[in-house]
Write a protein that holds these residues in place. Structure first.
Motif, PDB file in Angstrom:
ATOM      1  N   SER A  28      12.302   8.877  -2.382  1.00 20.70           N
ATOM      2  CA  SER A  28      11.020   9.289  -2.953  1.00 20.70           C
ATOM      3  C   SER A  28      11.179  10.240  -4.134  1.00 20.70           C
ATOM      4  N   LEU A  30      11.623  13.419  -3.846  1.00 24.49           N
ATOM      5  CA  LEU A  30      10.947  14.672  -3.514  1.00 24.49           C
ATOM      6  C   LEU A  30      11.860  15.705  -2.856  1.00 24.49           C
ATOM      7  N   TYR A  67       2.554  15.743   0.191  1.00 26.39           N
ATOM      8  CA  TYR A  67       2.777  14.767  -0.878  1.00 26.39           C
ATOM      9  C   TYR A  67       2.284  13.396  -0.435  1.00 26.39           C
ATOM     10  N   TRP A  69       2.435   9.137  -1.103  1.00 27.49           N
ATOM     11  CA  TRP A  69       3.277   8.036  -1.574  1.00 27.49           C
ATOM     12  C   TRP A  69       2.482   6.747  -1.423  1.00 27.49           C
ATOM     13  N   ARG A  76       5.294   7.698  -5.860  1.00 27.53           N
ATOM     14  CA  ARG A  76       4.505   8.883  -5.543  1.00 27.53           C
ATOM     15  C   ARG A  76       3.158   8.794  -6.247  1.00 27.53           C
ATOM     16  N   ASP A  81      -1.809  14.048  -3.871  1.00 26.82           N
ATOM     17  CA  ASP A  81      -1.204  15.187  -3.178  1.00 26.82           C
ATOM     18  C   ASP A  81      -2.292  16.212  -2.902  1.00 26.82           C
TER      19      ASP A  81
END
Length: 177
Positions: A28, A30, A67, A69, A76, A81
């Motif tokens: 991801s 992240l 977050y 996705w 993302r 978010d």
């Protein structure tokens, strides 16, 4: 879908008992921002929601960060978010941070319910407005280390406590809507 603490996502389809199944692994991107624990699928918006257990950088004033996705775009969705500031978190809970261990989505309202192994309350957050409420866990049922949360269509919350001396527990609470 499975997620690792670094935000690596594993997509697969359910297989037969004892069968190996093919899977797709996606990073991801992240991991620099958070350590993750917990994962929920928002069926209406087709989003995976990944709450931060530990915020690493970029969100210095966030008390809680989740977050998003996109399953359809395999990317993302930063516009989806959401976060709660340390100030709002402290005002509602008396704590500046909430190291999330699990997340569930209320199918009726779309609100998110989060649990932390380190906090004795459940957070309710509206992802559209970041409006926050907190409900203490009942003290008579000593939740030692709550690690999992789920919610059903009848408005029941299921909390899973990690086993102490091999005794994991599941508690069920009715949410007043």
């Amino acid at each position: 879908v499975l997620s690792t603490s670094t935000g690596r996502l594993y997509f697969t389809k359910e297989g037969n008992d004892n069968a190996a199944v093919p899977f797709e692994r996606i990073d991801s991107g992240l991991s620099a921002f958070c350590e993750f624990e917990g994962l929920a699928f928002d069926t209406d918006r087709r989003l995976l929601l990944l709450p931060c257990k530990m915020i690493r950088k970029g969100q210095a004033d966030a008390g809680l960060k989740v977050y998003a996705w996109s399953v359809d775009n395999q990317a993302r969705s930063p516009d989806q978010d959401f976060e709660v500031s340390q100030k709002d978190m402290d005002r509602v809970t008396g704590k500046k941070r909430y190291p999330a261990a699990g997340i569930a989505i209320d199918p009726a309202s779309g609100k998110c319910f989060l649990i932390s192994a380190q906090r004795a309350f459940v957070l309710e957050v509206d992802p559209r407005t970041a409006l926050l409420t907190a409900a203490p866990l009942p003290s008579e049922f000593k939740h030692q280390q709550t690690e999992g949360i789920e919610m059903d269509k009848q408005g029941r919350i299921f909390l899973a406590d990690e086993g102490q001396q091999g005794r994991a527990r599941l508690a069920i609470y009715q949410v007043t809507r």
